[in-house]
Design a protein around this motif. Structure first.
Motif, mmCIF file in Angstrom:
data_model
loop_
_atom_site.group_PDB
_atom_site.id
_atom_site.type_symbol
_atom_site.label_atom_id
_atom_site.label_comp_id
_atom_site.label_asym_id
_atom_site.label_seq_id
_atom_site.Cartn_x
_atom_site.Cartn_y
_atom_site.Cartn_z
ATOM 1 N N ILE A 95 0.865 -1.178 0.000
ATOM 2 C CA ILE A 95 0.000 0.000 0.000
ATOM 3 C C ILE A 95 0.899 1.224 0.000
ATOM 4 O O ILE A 95 1.926 1.255 0.685
ATOM 5 N N VAL A 96 0.520 2.224 -0.786
ATOM 6 C CA VAL A 96 1.244 3.490 -0.714
ATOM 7 C C VAL A 96 0.217 4.567 -0.368
ATOM 8 O O VAL A 96 -0.934 4.501 -0.797
ATOM 9 N N THR A 97 0.612 5.504 0.482
ATOM 10 C CA THR A 97 -0.312 6.579 0.850
ATOM 11 C C THR A 97 0.276 7.929 0.465
ATOM 12 O O THR A 97 1.487 8.076 0.384
ATOM 13 N N THR A 98 -0.584 8.879 0.186
ATOM 14 C CA THR A 98 -0.119 10.244 -0.048
ATOM 15 C C THR A 98 0.047 10.938 1.287
ATOM 16 O O THR A 98 1.026 11.615 1.533
ATOM 17 N N ASP A 99 -0.932 10.744 2.147
ATOM 18 C CA ASP A 99 -0.961 11.477 3.390
ATOM 19 C C ASP A 99 -0.158 10.745 4.471
ATOM 20 O O ASP A 99 -0.401 9.576 4.726
ATOM 21 N N PRO A 100 0.776 11.443 5.119
ATOM 22 C CA PRO A 100 1.523 10.804 6.203
ATOM 23 C C PRO A 100 0.595 10.364 7.342
ATOM 24 O O PRO A 100 0.898 9.408 8.052
ATOM 25 N N HIS A 101 -0.536 11.056 7.482
ATOM 26 C CA HIS A 101 -1.477 10.688 8.536
ATOM 27 C C HIS A 101 -2.107 9.327 8.221
ATOM 28 O O HIS A 101 -2.237 8.482 9.095
ATOM 29 N N SER A 102 -2.476 9.123 6.947
ATOM 30 C CA SER A 102 -3.007 7.802 6.575
ATOM 31 C C SER A 102 -1.914 6.753 6.722
ATOM 32 O O SER A 102 -2.169 5.639 7.173
ATOM 33 N N LEU A 103 -0.706 7.124 6.325
ATOM 34 C CA LEU A 103 0.419 6.190 6.448
ATOM 35 C C LEU A 103 0.495 5.680 7.877
ATOM 36 O O LEU A 103 0.580 4.481 8.137
ATOM 37 N N ASN A 104 0.432 6.617 8.805
ATOM 38 C CA ASN A 104 0.572 6.249 10.208
ATOM 39 C C ASN A 104 -0.553 5.332 10.668
ATOM 40 O O ASN A 104 -0.315 4.318 11.312
ATOM 41 N N ALA A 105 -1.791 5.694 10.304
ATOM 42 C CA ALA A 105 -2.926 4.886 10.757
ATOM 43 C C ALA A 105 -2.849 3.473 10.173
ATOM 44 O O ALA A 105 -2.962 2.483 10.881
ATOM 45 N N LEU A 106 -2.613 3.400 8.856
ATOM 46 C CA LEU A 106 -2.623 2.091 8.205
ATOM 47 C C LEU A 106 -1.483 1.211 8.721
ATOM 48 O O LEU A 106 -1.631 0.012 8.892
ATOM 49 N N LYS A 107 -0.357 1.847 8.949
ATOM 50 C CA LYS A 107 0.828 1.085 9.337
ATOM 51 C C LYS A 107 0.798 0.723 10.821
ATOM 52 O O LYS A 107 1.136 -0.399 11.198
ATOM 53 N N ASN A 108 0.391 1.681 11.653
ATOM 54 C CA ASN A 108 0.533 1.466 13.093
ATOM 55 C C ASN A 108 -0.769 1.221 13.845
ATOM 56 O O ASN A 108 -0.821 0.378 14.732
ATOM 57 N N ASP A 109 -1.810 1.997 13.502
ATOM 58 C CA ASP A 109 -3.045 1.871 14.282
ATOM 59 C C ASP A 109 -3.880 0.666 13.871
ATOM 60 O O ASP A 109 -4.550 0.064 14.698
ATOM 61 N N TYR A 110 -3.846 0.315 12.592
ATOM 62 C CA TYR A 110 -4.701 -0.782 12.138
ATOM 63 C C TYR A 110 -4.225 -2.134 12.673
ATOM 64 O O TYR A 110 -4.922 -3.121 12.567
ATOM 65 N N ARG A 111 -3.042 -2.123 13.276
ATOM 66 C CA ARG A 111 -2.573 -3.373 13.876
ATOM 67 C C ARG A 111 -3.519 -3.845 14.973
ATOM 68 O O ARG A 111 -3.615 -5.022 15.266
ATOM 69 N N HIS A 112 -4.215 -2.860 15.604
ATOM 70 C CA HIS A 112 -5.156 -3.244 16.659
ATOM 71 C C HIS A 112 -6.258 -4.155 16.140
ATOM 72 O O HIS A 112 -6.932 -4.824 16.898
ATOM 73 N N PHE A 113 -6.477 -4.130 14.826
ATOM 74 C CA PHE A 113 -7.534 -4.968 14.236
ATOM 75 C C PHE A 113 -6.925 -6.179 13.543
ATOM 76 O O PHE A 113 -7.549 -6.812 12.722
ATOM 77 N N GLY A 114 -5.687 -6.419 13.841
ATOM 78 C CA GLY A 114 -5.012 -7.566 13.245
ATOM 79 C C GLY A 114 -4.641 -7.348 11.792
ATOM 80 O O GLY A 114 -4.341 -8.295 11.076
ATOM 81 N N ALA A 115 -4.679 -6.102 11.322
ATOM 82 C CA ALA A 115 -4.342 -5.839 9.922
ATOM 83 C C ALA A 115 -2.897 -5.370 9.829
ATOM 84 O O ALA A 115 -2.580 -4.285 10.288
ATOM 85 N N GLU A 116 -2.045 -6.183 9.285
ATOM 86 C CA GLU A 116 -0.646 -5.790 9.140
ATOM 87 C C GLU A 116 -0.345 -5.676 7.654
ATOM 88 O O GLU A 116 -0.129 -6.673 6.988
ATOM 89 N N PHE A 117 -0.367 -4.475 7.165
ATOM 90 C CA PHE A 117 -0.090 -4.259 5.746
ATOM 91 C C PHE A 117 1.324 -3.715 5.603
ATOM 92 O O PHE A 117 1.860 -3.112 6.511
ATOM 93 N N GLU A 118 1.903 -3.934 4.427
ATOM 94 C CA GLU A 118 3.142 -3.232 4.135
ATOM 95 C C GLU A 118 2.735 -1.881 3.546
ATOM 96 O O GLU A 118 2.140 -1.819 2.479
ATOM 97 N N VAL A 119 3.022 -0.826 4.266
ATOM 98 C CA VAL A 119 2.568 0.506 3.855
ATOM 99 C C VAL A 119 3.766 1.413 3.689
ATOM 100 O O VAL A 119 4.663 1.421 4.536
ATOM 101 N N LEU A 120 3.803 2.159 2.604
ATOM 102 C CA LEU A 120 4.873 3.142 2.479
ATOM 103 C C LEU A 120 4.342 4.459 1.955
ATOM 104 O O LEU A 120 3.252 4.530 1.380
ATOM 105 N N HIS A 121 5.122 5.488 2.213
ATOM 106 C CA HIS A 121 4.729 6.822 1.796
ATOM 107 C C HIS A 121 5.118 6.995 0.334
ATOM 108 O O HIS A 121 6.081 6.393 -0.127
ATOM 109 N N TYR A 122 4.388 7.873 -0.377
ATOM 110 C CA TYR A 122 4.701 8.035 -1.805
ATOM 111 C C TYR A 122 6.127 8.525 -2.010
ATOM 112 O O TYR A 122 6.756 8.203 -3.020
#
Ligand code: SF4
Ligand code: SF4
Lengths: 254, 654
Positions: free
Chosen positions: B474-501
């Motif tokens: 996954i690539v995100t434009t927004d650093p805020h989305s980057l942070n949520a997808l990479k770090n916060d979504y772990r609480h739901f068992g979602a571990e994606f490889e996420v990087l910033h554009y």
């Protein structure tokens, strides 16, 4: 006291409206729907009355997305949520839904019926008088404050020029709410998630018994207006630009 | 009466008094909810060694760091004096002489007594002559009392040593003591009484120090190391989840904070480093991260009655925070300000105590999944003006799933940048797709605004949509989305490889996939977005891109970990500017203006919006251009690649 509050779902005005092929309706297929703002205030007034005097609040919603809005109503404090089955998926026509609302008010033994004073699909605020007439109850529209005093309602109505009139009305009654006594409250996501488990009742649509009086023959989308020009915030430039625009349009001989 | 029983009595009395003065803290910590901070002991110890042993964060302020190091090391050496002073009387016969108490240890004590005084002198100089603003609001009398006690302790030990030399002791290992002895002789003071008086002053000052500590910021002598040891080892970008045993999402009393959060309060040194870097404080809002901690600490110490949220800590204080994390980065004892702020905000949100603007934004997010109140069907509108179709990742497999984010999708001021990024991806042959109207706001700032329930709804909706797609990264434009997808979504068992554009673009350039015309080396500066840099360590990719695009980077004084927030984070972008004297974004633009660069490079859609508004407000838009790092990159064969070219102007390779 039992309050029935009406929640109508209307097309989100931020979306792009398109007409149906016959040109007599809005194509609802791609639209987002939202709660009519005045109905949101009606709901808030109902909850405020409940908090002040211990009423029971029954929320009835009509239109697409009703369930979501009913859950929100429950999260805010409504005691019962009912989705009214709508006929077809056209506009919410006050003449057509009044019968169902009135039937519900009767079957739920409501003492007070609250609705928003108008909606984008009822610009002239006809639901309140229709329902009042069918029920034989007194009605007031355009309230900015509804309070309860010794089993009678005190309803403040905004008039023009900053004047406010206060009525005392015996219950049962129908009120068209313009603004609630307080702005609609925010209900948190955790409360919404909690409320999403509430069972939502259903009510069938009932005929109002009115003859059809008029038909829409054509709808027209707002015409494309020219875009504005930002003149900036430098007074000199603004003045120059304004003068030249006026000159160009032939308003002034500069 | 012999000195031994007297010393026993006063020592035990002082110890008892100290315990009694600490009773509230001990009770509070004992009753506090649990926190799992006992894992990874070696990593924890290593952190303590670096923070305490090497004074790593302390030395970021050289004068403070050095003077503290002097006092700190001297304290350990002089502790041998304390051991000897108490040991020899409490247990008659005890002496350090056999291991060198009269030789090398004596020499060290002598020298470090002087270093201690030097450190003390520097501290006094700093506090009373330099008066750094970060001390504003710290207790001045507390510091003064400690200075006096240290002065008493050190001077009394030197006088005692000098008097002993006057009385015939060997002074050859005590050069400073010998000098003091000369002075005593000159003053004609009798050796024995002087030694006794100095001894008891020394004992008295040490015990006074001990008794004084529980009510003083000098608790940190005992608590700093444990507080650092028990620090949070989770990724910086993961906001703490609501503990399952908590009834409501938020915290309404100090006792609901877990023991580590409460230990934080007791460990604060009032150094004000957090206050000095706080954008909310700098902008004149009623938030100082230092006072946030000390106000709660004082309430804990005094068993204060009255509400925590809206009482001890004002609502405006809580809403002022941008969640930039600069305070936590600066704190030398690893105090966690943000979890406390977020927990208290959670209470406010749960009670519906939100400002009208924030309410609008949150209501829009609830209803439509974006804060602007735009229909979700219009989310992918920006693609219409591209010269090529963008894949729908929901219906066909892609290599890269692009999570575009609200601002990049909807805001007309940013859409050009979004299209430029799409063109760069296409030019590099990236196989990418987007979620179209299935994308929702990532919930990063919703969560940090304290709206945990809505965050869960948004996150779950995104996770469901993402899981429907077939992709590699996954690539995100927004650093805020980057942070949520990479770090916060772990609480739901979602571990994606996420990087910033910026990371993906840097990778593409390194792999030679983008053919760039380098610019002529013009000077630019770059703003590190909080959620890309401080939160996720993305410092280098944007800098690599600037270099590859042919520009010369001139960093601002506050850069990388010390970057200064634009003021938009943590839901601030949905709040009014009431009470703001200088917007953080304008403060930042002034910093950049002082460098004499032409361009202010950003790597976050919100930054483009914030800083464009700031240059407009300051009337310097002509002088300093706010550009996204993607806009700097011009592809070869692109006609006249000016950065403000409409994106249509940029030809696509291949
Ligand atoms: S996170 Fe940033 S804004 Fe919030 S208190 Fe810390 S330094 Fe201040
Ligand atoms: S919280 Fe940390 S940085 Fe702030 S004053 Fe206390 S010890 Fe210093």
């Amino acid at each position: 006291m039992k309050i029935l509050v009406v929640l109508r779902m209307i097309p989100d005005s931020a979306g792009e409206l398109e007409l149906t092929s016959d040109g007599r309706g809005i194509d609802r297929e791609w639209l987002d729907f939202q709660l009519n703002d005045f109905d949101d205030h009606a709901l808030e007034e109902a909850i405020l009355l409940k908090e002040a005097s211990g009423a029971t609040v029954v929320a009835v919603a009509i239109g697409e997305g009703s369930n979501r809005v009913l859950q929100m109503a429950v999260a805010r404090g409504a005691d019962e949520a009912i989705a009214l089955e709508a006929e077809g998926d056209g506009m919410i026509d006050s003449r057509a839904i009044a019968g169902s609302i009135v039937a519900l008010a009767r079957s739920k033994a409501a003492d007070l019926l609250l609705c928003g004073v108008q909606s984008t699909e009822d610009l002239f605020g006809q639901l309140v008088p229709y329902a009042g007439a069918l029920l034989g109850w007194p009605h007031v529209s355009g309230s900015s404050r509804v309070g309860i005093e010794a089993s009678a309602l005190r309803v403040t109505q905004e008039r023009g020029g900053g004047i406010a009139a206060t009525y005392e009305i015996a219950l049962p009654a129908v009120i068209g709410v313009q603004t609630a006594s307080k702005a609609p409250r925010y209900v948190s996501g955790s409360k919404l998630r909690e409320a999403s488990k509430t069972a939502i009742g259903k009510a069938p649509s009932e005929p109002a018994g009115f003859e059809r009086s008029a038909e829409i023959v054509a709808l027209r989308l707002p015409g494309q207006r020219g875009s504005g020009e930002n003149l900036g915030d430098n007074p000199e430039n603004v003045a120059d630009r304004l003068a030249s625009i006026l000159a160009a349009k032939g308003f002034a001989g500069v | 009466m012999s000195e031994t029983p007297i010393l026993w009595i006063v020592t035990l009395a002082a110890a008892a008094l100290t315990l009694w003065r600490s009773r509230r803290y001990i009770a509070a910590l004992a009753q506090a909810p649990g926190a799992s901070r006992f894992d990874q002991p070696w990593r924890r110890l290593e952190g303590v060694a670096i923070a305490v042993g090497l004074h790593r964060k302390m030395l970021r302020k050289p004068l403070s760091g050095i003077l503290h190091a002097l006092i700190f090391v001297s304290f350990f050496v002089l502790f041998t004096v304390t051991i000897e002073a108490f040991g020899s009387r409490l247990f008659p016969g005890f002496s350090l002489t056999p291991i060198g108490g009269d030789s090398w240890i004596a020499l060290l004590q002598d020298l470090f007594a002087v270093l201690m005084l030097l450190g003390l002198g520097l501290a006094v100089y700093q506090r009373y002559a330099l008066k750094p603003a970060r001390f504003r609001g710290s207790s001045g009398s507390d510091a003064a009392i400690i200075y006096v006690l240290i002065l008493l302790i050190v001077s009394s030990l030197l006088i005692e040593a000098g008097a002993r030399i006057v009385g015939g002791a060997d002074g050859s290992w005590r050069p400073v003591g010998s000098l003091v002895a000369d002075l005593l002789r000159a003053l004609d003071l009798a050796a024995h009484p002087t030694e006794r008086i100095a001894y008891w002053i020394h004992i008295g000052a040490i015990l006074a120090f001990l008794v004084y500590i529980p009510g003083s910021k000098h608790r940190h002598m005992f608590l700093a190391a444990p507080n650092i040891y028990f620090r949070n080892l989770e990724p910086a970008g993961t906001a703490p989840a609501v503990p399952s045993e908590r009834e409501n999402p938020g915290v309404t009393s100090l006792g609901q904070f877990d023991w580590k959060q409460q230990l934080d309060l007791l460990s604060c040194t009032e150094c004000g480093r957090c206050q000095a870097v706080c954008p909310a404080y700098a902008s004149g809002l009623p938030l100082s991260p230092k006072m946030l901690i000390t106000d709660m600490r004082d309430a804990l110490a005094n068993d204060a009655s009255g509400p925590l949220v809206g009482g001890i800590i004002a609502e405006e204080t809580l809403w002022a925070c941008t969640t930039c994390r600069a305070c936590m980065e600066a704190c030398p004892v690893e105090i966690e300000h943000l979890p406390k702020i977020i927990d208290m905000r959670r209470h406010l949100v749960d009670e519906g105590h939100v400002s009208p603007m924030l309410q609008d934004a949150l209501t829009n997010l609830t209803r439509l999944g974006n804060s602007m109140g735009k229909p979700s069907k219009m989310r992918a509108r920006w693609t219409k003006e591209l010269g090529f179709p963008v894949k729908d990742a929901r219906s066909e497999p892609v290599d890269v799933l692009w999570f575009v984010g609200d601002y990049a999708s909807y805001d007309p001021r940013v859409q050009d940048v979004t299209r430029k990024v799409a063109e760069l991806f296409t030019a590099a042959g990236v196989d990418f797709g987007i979620l179209f109207d299935a994308e929702r706001n990532s919930g990063n700032d919703v969560r940090r605004a304290g709206e945990e329930g809505l965050f869960e709804t948004l996150a779950q909706s995104n996770i469901d949509a993402i899981r429907e797609c077939s992709f590699n990264r996954i690539v995100t434009t927004d650093p805020h989305s980057l942070n949520a997808l990479k770090n916060d979504y772990r609480h739901f068992g979602a571990e994606f490889e996420v990087l910033h554009y910026t990371a993906l673009l840097a990778e593409l350039i390194a792999a030679g996939k983008l053919d760039i015309t380098a610019a002529g080396g013009a000077l630019v500066t770059y703003h590190d977005p909080c959620y890309l840099g401080r939160y996720n360590g993305g410092f280098d990719a944007p800098r690599d891109l600037i270099k590859a695009a042919g520009y010369t980077l001139h960093d601002m004084p506050r850069c990388r970990e010390n970057s200064f927030c634009c003021g938009a984070g943590g839901g601030r972008i949905w709040q009014g500017d009431d009470g703001v004297k200088e917007r953080p974004s304008e403060n930042r633009i002034r910093e950049a203006l002082s460098l004499g660069v032409d361009m202010f490079v950003v790597a976050c859609p919100k930054d483009k919006v914030m800083y464009t508004a700031a240059t407009d407000a300051l009337g310097v838009a002509g002088q300093l251009k706010v550009v996204d790092v993607a806009e700097l990159i011009s592809l070869r064969e692109a006609p006249a690649a000016e950065t403000d070219d409409r994106v249509e102007g940029c030809a696509i390779n291949g």
